[in-house]
Scaffold this motif. Sequence first.
Motif, PDB file in Angstrom:
ATOM      1  N   PRO A 141     -40.265  -9.179 -24.873  1.00 14.78           N
ATOM      2  CA  PRO A 141     -39.697  -8.011 -25.550  1.00 14.78           C
ATOM      3  C   PRO A 141     -40.328  -7.799 -26.919  1.00 14.78           C
ATOM      4  O   PRO A 141     -40.738  -8.744 -27.591  1.00 14.78           O
ATOM      5  N   VAL A 142     -40.398  -6.543 -27.300  1.00 11.46           N
ATOM      6  CA  VAL A 142     -40.927  -6.155 -28.614  1.00 11.46           C
ATOM      7  C   VAL A 142     -39.776  -5.622 -29.452  1.00 11.46           C
ATOM      8  O   VAL A 142     -39.130  -4.636 -29.077  1.00 11.46           O
ATOM      9  N   ALA A 143     -39.494  -6.276 -30.578  1.00 14.21           N
ATOM     10  CA  ALA A 143     -38.427  -5.822 -31.476  1.00 14.21           C
ATOM     11  C   ALA A 143     -38.919  -4.623 -32.273  1.00 14.21           C
ATOM     12  O   ALA A 143     -39.978  -4.679 -32.908  1.00 14.21           O
ATOM     13  N   LEU A 144     -38.157  -3.546 -32.246  1.00 12.60           N
ATOM     14  CA  LEU A 144     -38.545  -2.309 -32.926  1.00 12.60           C
ATOM     15  C   LEU A 144     -37.803  -2.171 -34.256  1.00 12.60           C
ATOM     16  O   LEU A 144     -36.635  -2.523 -34.363  1.00 12.60           O
ATOM     17  N   THR A 145     -38.520  -1.657 -35.242  1.00 13.13           N
ATOM     18  CA  THR A 145     -37.958  -1.415 -36.569  1.00 13.13           C
ATOM     19  C   THR A 145     -38.209   0.042 -36.941  1.00 13.13           C
ATOM     20  O   THR A 145     -39.271   0.586 -36.661  1.00 13.13           O
ATOM     21  N   GLY A 154     -43.232  -1.790 -33.748  1.00 11.94           N
ATOM     22  CA  GLY A 154     -42.949  -3.098 -33.170  1.00 11.94           C
ATOM     23  C   GLY A 154     -44.226  -3.872 -32.961  1.00 11.94           C
ATOM     24  O   GLY A 154     -45.203  -3.345 -32.423  1.00 11.94           O
ATOM     25  N   VAL A 155     -44.246  -5.124 -33.393  1.00 14.82           N
ATOM     26  CA  VAL A 155     -45.428  -5.970 -33.275  1.00 14.82           C
ATOM     27  C   VAL A 155     -45.403  -6.716 -31.954  1.00 14.82           C
ATOM     28  O   VAL A 155     -44.340  -7.150 -31.494  1.00 14.82           O
ATOM     29  N   LEU A 156     -46.546  -6.839 -31.316  1.00 15.45           N
ATOM     30  CA  LEU A 156     -46.657  -7.620 -30.091  1.00 15.45           C
ATOM     31  C   LEU A 156     -46.742  -9.088 -30.486  1.00 15.45           C
ATOM     32  O   LEU A 156     -47.806  -9.606 -30.848  1.00 15.45           O
ATOM     33  N   ASP A 157     -45.597  -9.754 -30.413  1.00 10.24           N
ATOM     34  CA  ASP A 157     -45.503 -11.131 -30.871  1.00 10.24           C
ATOM     35  C   ASP A 157     -44.276 -11.780 -30.238  1.00 10.24           C
ATOM     36  O   ASP A 157     -43.356 -11.092 -29.790  1.00 10.24           O
ATOM     37  N   HIS A 158     -44.277 -13.089 -30.190  1.00 14.11           N
ATOM     38  CA  HIS A 158     -43.099 -13.861 -29.809  1.00 14.11           C
ATOM     39  C   HIS A 158     -43.271 -15.260 -30.370  1.00 14.11           C
ATOM     40  O   HIS A 158     -44.358 -15.623 -30.868  1.00 14.11           O
ATOM     41  N   GLU A 159     -42.232 -16.036 -30.345  1.00 14.81           N
ATOM     42  CA  GLU A 159     -42.252 -17.358 -30.969  1.00 14.81           C
ATOM     43  C   GLU A 159     -43.348 -18.235 -30.359  1.00 14.81           C
ATOM     44  O   GLU A 159     -43.449 -18.396 -29.144  1.00 14.81           O
ATOM     45  N   GLY A 160     -44.184 -18.762 -31.242  1.00 14.60           N
ATOM     46  CA  GLY A 160     -45.257 -19.640 -30.804  1.00 14.60           C
ATOM     47  C   GLY A 160     -46.516 -18.923 -30.361  1.00 14.60           C
ATOM     48  O   GLY A 160     -47.504 -19.580 -30.012  1.00 14.60           O
ATOM     49  N   PHE A 161     -46.513 -17.608 -30.368  1.00 12.10           N
ATOM     50  CA  PHE A 161     -47.681 -16.841 -29.933  1.00 12.10           C
ATOM     51  C   PHE A 161     -48.686 -16.733 -31.078  1.00 12.10           C
ATOM     52  O   PHE A 161     -48.363 -16.206 -32.133  1.00 12.10           O
TER      53      PHE A 161
END
Length: 277
Positions: A141-145, A154-161
């Motif tokens: 999922p991409v968190a949107l601001t 929204g940044v393409l990222d997740h924990e540890g990526f």
Amino acid sequence: MRLSLRPVARPALTVATLTTAAALACGVASVPAFASVPAFASVSAPAPVPAAVPAAVPASASAPLCAAPDAGDFPLRTRIHGGPTRYEAGGGFRTWSLDLTNTTTHTCRAIHPVIVLTDDARVLGTEHPQLEFYEGARPHPVALTRTDADELVGVLDHEGFPGFTVAPGRTLTVRLRLAVNSAARTPNDVVANAAVVQRRGDDGEWVGESDDYRFRIVDGEEGNGDAATEDRPLADELADTGPTVATYAITLLPLALLTVGALLSALSRRRYHRNHH
């Protein structure tokens, strides 16, 4: 957090949006607006408190700069393609792709595209779209601001990526999928594009920007009008996968009908002969 902007012609995204994008890509909790900063300036902001302070210097801090061969170009040529022109509010996910082409002779590491959604009505909220990106076969999922300019980023990222890595002269294709819930206003025209940021510790380098991807959010009745159009790409995908059960069924159907017809004809002849002899 610092965002370096390269002198390229007429960026579609504002400095305020790019600063927010870089802040998100670098894991900064918040960032002030910079709408009044001239384009193509080196933007510096007072460093806000990060959401979490790492125990050690992240690997991206030492990532070599992804520099363009020409000062007037981005090092990563970026293109959005393959997406539908309409999304049904309350409908399912639809997929599209983001191409990242490394135009340099060096590997570009710690690359984090930031998706920016701008709707004409300026009513699209963070609760309306559901955006995900694929790293391999798994979606994240991409968190949107929401920005001060009424854009969703929204940044393409997740924990540890660690970010994407693009080899020199190669193209990396990132798959994304988007759905819009039934609470979204319809009809509403939306433009999506990507600001590509290279994370370098607490700094962000703007290294690419995509073309515009335009689509419309429609209600269910209006969306059904595109069913035939959407079925054609599906048929193309099935053709690319080689023979399928449906293909074999269509191929064998005339033979099956012919066989049944021959059988009925033979039975009819037998009954005729039995009744007349």
